[in-house]
Write a protein that holds these residues in place. Structure first.
Motif, PDB file in Angstrom:
ATOM      1  N   CYS A  89      -2.547   6.500   5.538  1.00  0.00           N
ATOM      2  CA  CYS A  89      -1.843   7.678   6.047  1.00  0.00           C
ATOM      3  C   CYS A  89      -1.504   7.454   7.518  1.00  0.00           C
ATOM      4  N   GLY A  90      -0.602   8.273   8.034  1.00  0.00           N
ATOM      5  CA  GLY A  90      -0.104   8.064   9.383  1.00  0.00           C
ATOM      6  C   GLY A  90      -0.850   8.803  10.472  1.00  0.00           C
ATOM      7  N   ILE A  91      -1.973   9.443  10.156  1.00  0.00           N
ATOM      8  CA  ILE A  91      -2.729  10.171  11.173  1.00  0.00           C
ATOM      9  C   ILE A  91      -3.305   9.192  12.191  1.00  0.00           C
ATOM     10  N   ARG A  92      -3.148   9.506  13.475  1.00  0.00           N
ATOM     11  CA  ARG A  92      -3.668   8.654  14.547  1.00  0.00           C
ATOM     12  C   ARG A  92      -5.153   8.963  14.752  1.00  0.00           C
ATOM     13  N   VAL A  93      -5.986   8.190  14.087  1.00  0.00           N
ATOM     14  CA  VAL A  93      -7.420   8.467  14.053  1.00  0.00           C
ATOM     15  C   VAL A  93      -8.041   8.369  15.443  1.00  0.00           C
ATOM     16  N   THR A  94      -7.482   7.531  16.314  1.00  0.00           N
ATOM     17  CA  THR A  94      -8.053   7.383  17.655  1.00  0.00           C
ATOM     18  C   THR A  94      -7.930   8.678  18.468  1.00  0.00           C
ATOM     19  N   GLN A  95      -6.945   9.514  18.143  1.00  0.00           N
ATOM     20  CA  GLN A  95      -6.758  10.779  18.857  1.00  0.00           C
ATOM     21  C   GLN A  95      -7.307  11.973  18.084  1.00  0.00           C
ATOM     22  N   LEU A  96      -7.867  11.702  16.912  1.00  0.00           N
ATOM     23  CA  LEU A  96      -8.232  12.772  15.989  1.00  0.00           C
ATOM     24  C   LEU A  96      -9.249  13.756  16.566  1.00  0.00           C
ATOM     25  N   SER A  97     -10.372  13.242  17.064  1.00  0.00           N
ATOM     26  CA  SER A  97     -11.449  14.129  17.536  1.00  0.00           C
ATOM     27  C   SER A  97     -10.976  15.029  18.673  1.00  0.00           C
ATOM     28  N   ARG A  98     -10.276  14.448  19.631  1.00  0.00           N
ATOM     29  CA  ARG A  98      -9.839  15.233  20.793  1.00  0.00           C
ATOM     30  C   ARG A  98      -8.859  16.332  20.393  1.00  0.00           C
ATOM     31  N   ILE A  99      -7.867  15.980  19.561  1.00  0.00           N
ATOM     32  CA  ILE A  99      -6.863  16.975  19.183  1.00  0.00           C
ATOM     33  C   ILE A  99      -7.446  18.041  18.264  1.00  0.00           C
ATOM     34  N   ALA A 132     -11.182   4.971   6.270  1.00  0.00           N
ATOM     35  CA  ALA A 132     -12.346   4.146   5.933  1.00  0.00           C
ATOM     36  C   ALA A 132     -12.228   3.468   4.567  1.00  0.00           C
ATOM     37  N   LYS A 133     -11.647   4.165   3.599  1.00  0.00           N
ATOM     38  CA  LYS A 133     -11.636   3.656   2.220  1.00  0.00           C
ATOM     39  C   LYS A 133     -10.225   3.419   1.674  1.00  0.00           C
ATOM     40  N   GLY A 134      -9.224   3.459   2.554  1.00  0.00           N
ATOM     41  CA  GLY A 134      -7.851   3.299   2.109  1.00  0.00           C
ATOM     42  C   GLY A 134      -7.585   1.977   1.413  1.00  0.00           C
ATOM     43  N   HIS A 135      -8.193   0.896   1.909  1.00  0.00           N
ATOM     44  CA  HIS A 135      -7.974  -0.416   1.294  1.00  0.00           C
ATOM     45  C   HIS A 135      -8.488  -0.439  -0.142  1.00  0.00           C
ATOM     46  N   MET A 173       0.839  -1.205   0.000  1.00  0.00           N
ATOM     47  CA  MET A 173       0.000   0.000   0.000  1.00  0.00           C
ATOM     48  C   MET A 173       0.873   1.254   0.000  1.00  0.00           C
ATOM     49  N   LYS A 174       0.382   2.275  -0.640  1.00  0.00           N
ATOM     50  CA  LYS A 174       1.117   3.524  -0.759  1.00  0.00           C
ATOM     51  C   LYS A 174       0.753   4.467   0.384  1.00  0.00           C
ATOM     52  N   GLN A 175       1.778   5.059   1.015  1.00  0.00           N
ATOM     53  CA  GLN A 175       1.499   6.011   2.081  1.00  0.00           C
ATOM     54  C   GLN A 175       1.246   7.402   1.497  1.00  0.00           C
ATOM     55  N   ILE A 176       0.168   8.026   1.946  1.00  0.00           N
ATOM     56  CA  ILE A 176      -0.163   9.399   1.558  1.00  0.00           C
ATOM     57  C   ILE A 176       0.293  10.327   2.668  1.00  0.00           C
ATOM     58  N   ARG A 177       1.173  11.252   2.330  1.00  0.00           N
ATOM     59  CA  ARG A 177       1.626  12.215   3.329  1.00  0.00           C
ATOM     60  C   ARG A 177       0.561  13.302   3.522  1.00  0.00           C
TER      61      ARG A 177
END
Length: 467
Positions: A252-262, A243-246, A1-5
């Protein structure tokens, strides 16, 4: 898989009422770094002293993200920017140039050949300093295809490792973005050897959709904003890829579990028109502390990280005061070092002295401060309302003195116990890229705050008068 920066451009945005203080920019950078943002983009250098300190401070605070800073189209700007950026763990220099006829000739007053030469020489100068160089083709969607192909080849030959295309007008639809990118890959084969970035304005409320379309067409880097004003939304893009990366064969490297709070923290920090007087706290920042075993060099480095620009004489005074405290306790926190700097460094004659103050506040009225100061023996006074007693008092002082400086921090600590405890305040003001701190002690919190503010203010006025 390709990483999107994922790149964040929040600090590059401009809009009425949108402004971040020096300290807020550092805090924003820390939050983005913690979120896993690949790149944090900063504003370029307009004032070498002020902006250089800002870039150095953010570079020291960020651990994992790439710090990207734009340069102007000349070698002098490259040198100034690199001097500020080179301390970053992952630095990137950005060369941004207009490629549409309108912007080249009417905004930059350059002919196509002159623009090509400027791009080539600036990127070459950047590569001598930094291995990570990005070329940003501004207004690429409205450029002439033949010239755009020539510009991109020139940039890559000069050493650009990332090439970003900008739909500055924000008028392209997702299908048009996909076709635009695929046509460029076909016309400029060398693009397959670098990272292709995309930046879409949100004029038609389609920036997020256009960014996703760019990914499906082969883009590897997206410019977004955690607090979007006219850019793709970082949170939306991260959730879409998660959700649709596959299906797109990307991640991408964003930590989705911390997304809403940050993102909520960033939204609060960035909201236009926000006015605060800092935080009252006695806690340590990031676990930073010093012990009696630290030498003067360590104290000097820590004070610099806190934003101070002290002379050798003041560093010696701060170090002596630090030793007196460090010998009596196991460790000294960054907040305590602030208080030491406030009391030991740059002691100057008082331009303004506190005469009297009256503050009224309650849950049904706005806080109002009536303050009288003495300047050269003459009484001057001012009345102002504010969001709380401290805010009203500081605004009244600003009204009296006619001076407004950025409030970098406001700290409150108890120094004795009981109902009549003494309170110590430390106020940090920022002027000309430097931090000036003052300390006040009183059984009245407001009185302590006023004295601390005046102490810091007098240091600024004294230095300005000397200069």
């Amino acid at each position: 898989m390709k990483q999107i920066r994922i790149s964040d451009v929040t600090m590059k945005q401009s809009a009425e009422g949108f402004a971040l203080s020096f300290k807020e920019k550092i805090e924003l950078s820390k939050l983005l770094d913690r979120l896993g943002t690949d790149l944090i983009e900063l504003e370029g250098i307009a004032s070498p002293r002020i902006d250089g300190l800002r870039i150095k401070s953010i570079a020291a605070a960020v651990k994992d993200s790439i710090i990207a800073v734009p340069v102007q189209l000349n070698e002098e700007s490259v040198s100034l920017t690199w001097n500020a950026l080179q301390q970053a763990k992952k630095p990137r220099l950005q060369v941004c140039a207009p490629v549409s006829p309108v912007q080249m000739e009417y905004l930059f007053h350059k002919k196509p050949e002159a623009m090509l030469a400027a791009i080539q020489s600036t990127i070459a100068a950047c590569r001598k300093c930094c291995s990570d160089v990005e070329f940003i083709a501004d207004d690429a969607s409205r450029s002439e295809p033949a010239f755009l192909h020539k510009v991109l080849n020139t940039a890559m030959e000069a050493g650009a490792t990332t090439v970003t295309l900008c739909d500055t007008a924000g008028t392209m639809l997702p299908g048009e973005v996909s076709a635009f990118i695929r046509e460029l890959y076909a016309a400029v084969p060398a693009l397959s050897g670098v990272t292709l970035g995309i930046s879409c304005a949100n004029t038609l409320s389609m920036a997020d959709a256009c960014a996703v379309a760019a990914v499906t067409a082969g883009a590897g880097e997206l410019k977004t904003a955690a607090y979007p004003l006219n850019n793709a939304n970082l949170a939306n893009i991260a959730r879409l890829i998660n959700a649709k990366g596959h299906a797109m064969d990307v991640f991408c490297g964003i930590r989705v579990t911390q997304l809403s709070r940050i993102i909520d923290q960033i939204a609060w920090m960035c909201q236009p028109g926000k006015h605060t007087v800092g935080q009252a706290t006695g806690q340590e920042e990031d676990g930073v502390y010093l012990t009696v075993h630290d030498d003067a060099a360590a104290i000097a480095k820590t004070t610099q990280n806190l934003g101070y620009d002290l002379s050798e004489e003041d560093i010696a005074k701060v170090y002596d005061a630090f030793l007196q405290i460090a010998q009596k306790k196991e460790r000294v926190s960054a907040k305590e070092l602030d208080a030491i700097v406030a009391s030991a460094a740059m002691q100057v004659p008082s331009t303004y002295q506190l005469d009297t103050y009256v503050v009224t506040s309650g849950n049904t009225i706005s806080a109002t401060a009536h303050i009288k100061l003495l300047k050269n023996g003459q009484s001057v006074e001012g009345v102002c309302m504010g969001d709380g007693s401290i805010d009203a008092a500081f605004l009244a002082i600003e009204k009296i003195t006619g001076c407004h400086y950025e409030l970098d921090d406001f700290q409150l600590q108890a120094v004795t116990e009981g109902r009549e405890a003494m309170g110590q305040t430390v106020v940090k003001l920022r002027a000309g890229g430097k931090v000036y701190s003052g300390r006040g002690i009183s059984t009245d919190i407001v009185g302590a705050g006023i004295r601390a503010y005046l102490s810091a203010l007098n240091k600024i006025l004294y230095e300005e008068e000397v200069e």
